[in-house]
Design a protein around this motif. Structure first.
Motif, PDB file in Angstrom:
ATOM      1  N   VAL A  50      -5.066  -4.402   1.622  1.00  0.00           N
ATOM      2  CA  VAL A  50      -4.114  -5.472   1.306  1.00  0.00           C
ATOM      3  C   VAL A  50      -4.829  -6.665   0.699  1.00  0.00           C
ATOM      4  CG1 VAL A  50      -2.536  -7.148   2.353  1.00  0.00           C
ATOM      5  CG2 VAL A  50      -2.385  -4.752   2.967  1.00  0.00           C
ATOM      6  N   ARG A  51      -6.050  -6.959   1.155  1.00  0.00           N
ATOM      7  CA  ARG A  51      -6.785  -8.102   0.635  1.00  0.00           C
ATOM      8  C   ARG A  51      -7.602  -7.762  -0.606  1.00  0.00           C
ATOM      9  NH1 ARG A  51      -9.836 -11.465   4.972  1.00  0.00           N
ATOM     10  NH2 ARG A  51      -8.420 -13.180   4.683  1.00  0.00           N
ATOM     11  N   ILE A  53      -7.790  -5.401  -4.302  1.00  0.00           N
ATOM     12  CA  ILE A  53      -7.395  -5.557  -5.700  1.00  0.00           C
ATOM     13  C   ILE A  53      -5.960  -6.081  -5.788  1.00  0.00           C
ATOM     14  CG2 ILE A  53      -7.094  -4.305  -7.864  1.00  0.00           C
ATOM     15  CD1 ILE A  53      -9.070  -2.218  -6.721  1.00  0.00           C
ATOM     16  N   GLN A  54      -5.728  -7.036  -6.684  1.00  0.00           N
ATOM     17  CA  GLN A  54      -4.398  -7.635  -6.807  1.00  0.00           C
ATOM     18  C   GLN A  54      -3.405  -6.700  -7.508  1.00  0.00           C
ATOM     19  OE1 GLN A  54      -3.495 -10.334  -5.283  1.00  0.00           O
ATOM     20  NE2 GLN A  54      -5.552 -10.543  -4.481  1.00  0.00           N
ATOM     21  N   ASP A  55      -3.888  -5.856  -8.386  1.00  0.00           N
ATOM     22  CA  ASP A  55      -3.006  -4.914  -9.083  1.00  0.00           C
ATOM     23  C   ASP A  55      -3.001  -3.595  -8.326  1.00  0.00           C
ATOM     24  OD1 ASP A  55      -1.357  -3.839 -10.998  1.00  0.00           O
ATOM     25  OD2 ASP A  55      -3.030  -3.163 -12.243  1.00  0.00           O
ATOM     26  N   ARG A  56      -2.218  -3.538  -7.263  1.00  0.00           N
ATOM     27  CA  ARG A  56      -2.216  -2.349  -6.416  1.00  0.00           C
ATOM     28  C   ARG A  56      -0.851  -1.676  -6.444  1.00  0.00           C
ATOM     29  NH1 ARG A  56      -3.377  -6.654  -3.326  1.00  0.00           N
ATOM     30  NH2 ARG A  56      -1.670  -7.586  -2.196  1.00  0.00           N
ATOM     31  N   TYR A  61      -0.530  -0.043   0.416  1.00  0.00           N
ATOM     32  CA  TYR A  61       0.182  -0.529   1.592  1.00  0.00           C
ATOM     33  C   TYR A  61       0.452   0.578   2.614  1.00  0.00           C
ATOM     34  CZ  TYR A  61       1.139  -4.625  -1.258  1.00  0.00           C
ATOM     35  OH  TYR A  61       1.015  -5.737  -2.036  1.00  0.00           O
TER      36      TYR A  61
END
Length: 82
Positions: A50-51, A53-56, A61
């Motif tokens: 969750v913390r 890569i921003q492009d997930r 999740y």
């Protein structure tokens, strides 16, 4: 120097008769320890994904909680064998 009139005492292990020591109990305890390790791994994986890569995608999740759920199931099986 020991007292000549003293009674020597032996260290004797007497298990609880309600919970005999068996191979099932040993394997249940080992499975419980492995399950707890998987739960910790799942929790760390959840936080890391969750913390991260921003492009997930949705998998970031789902994987951590899925590993945690598997660890809880393994731990429950170990407790049932105890």
């Amino acid at each position: 120097m020991s007292d000549p009139g003293a009674v020597p005492l032996a260290a004797v292990f007497t298990p609880n008769p309600d919970h005999p020591l068996t191979w099932t109990g040993l394997f249940g305890f080992l499975i419980l320890i492995v399950g707890i390790g998987i739960v910790v791994l799942g929790a760390v994986l959840s936080v890391a994904l969750v913390r991260g890569i921003q492009d997930r995608k949705w998998g970031g999740y789902v994987i951590g909680p899925l590993v945690t759920a598997i660890g809880l199931a393994v731990s429950y099986g170990g407790v049932q064998l105890l």
